[in-house]
Design a protein around this motif. Sequence first.
Motif: not given
Length: 303
Positions: A259-274
């Motif tokens: 379950s922690a994966l959703t939170t961890l992923l949301a934290e890291r995604l902005p660095a890889h988006l426009l």
Amino acid sequence: MYYGFDIGGTKIALGVFDANRCLQWEKRIATPRSSYDDFLQAIAALVHEADARFGVKGSVGIGIPGMPETADGTLYAANVPAASGKPLRADLTALLGRDVRLDNDANCFALSEAWDDEFTQYPLVMGLILGTGVGGGLVINGKSVTGRSYITGEFGHIRLPVDAFDVVGWDFPLTRCGCGKLGCIENYLSGRGFAWLYNHVYDQPLSSPEIIARWEQHDAKARAHVDRYTDLLAVCLGNILTIVDPDLLVLGGGLSNFSALTTLLAERLPAHLLPVARVPRIERARHGDAGGMRGAAFLHLTD
């Protein structure tokens, strides 16, 4: 009533849903493996049983692994040998006297989640399965996007992007995928890839559940591994989300139970988006094993 079939190599599962998308009845039988006629008759018998039970002629949707309809109108499904290579949709439509719709099981997963009561507010839903492999589907305004060859959503067969090597190192091995290509992301992001990556770094073979259990106990290696895996997942998803830009991302498969994966992923995604991009809402799948039946049944919802 909406009838949804989830067909695999060992079982045929039927779920009957009402106009409110609520499950009213379900039944499972073994999948006939040698005779195509037995396969057709098994499905027909379940449909007729449901018709008699509810006093209606329900719509029929089928989710099945593989390519539901190739260029010549036949099914390709290696795990369903009795029907693979046969014109399944056309034959069932004629046999049952109603429009039968087929889609692959990953698309049905995404469709099931998109029709969740809370998720229907989102126009563009992306389902991502992190299980034995990596797959998924796209749903736009409640309708599955299949693509010309039913490969829309085969996210696992995108190759590692160049910035992934900033995460895992430039000497990272490109392993060969079952599709024949080198460096497909499902080799690294699937449940088995999660375990493979740990063994690659630490030379210690552990299963995914064992690694996650150690992460929960604050084991340093497991914590570093989950950070590395999530960074790699975010890098790969960054490219996909730049193309798709969904409102909602739903995670399924065995790793979604972490379950922690959703939170961890949301934290890291902005660095890889426009810079102007917004991270989609990220949720774990809500319908579990029923998703295949639900999604197949809901192939008829957008008539």
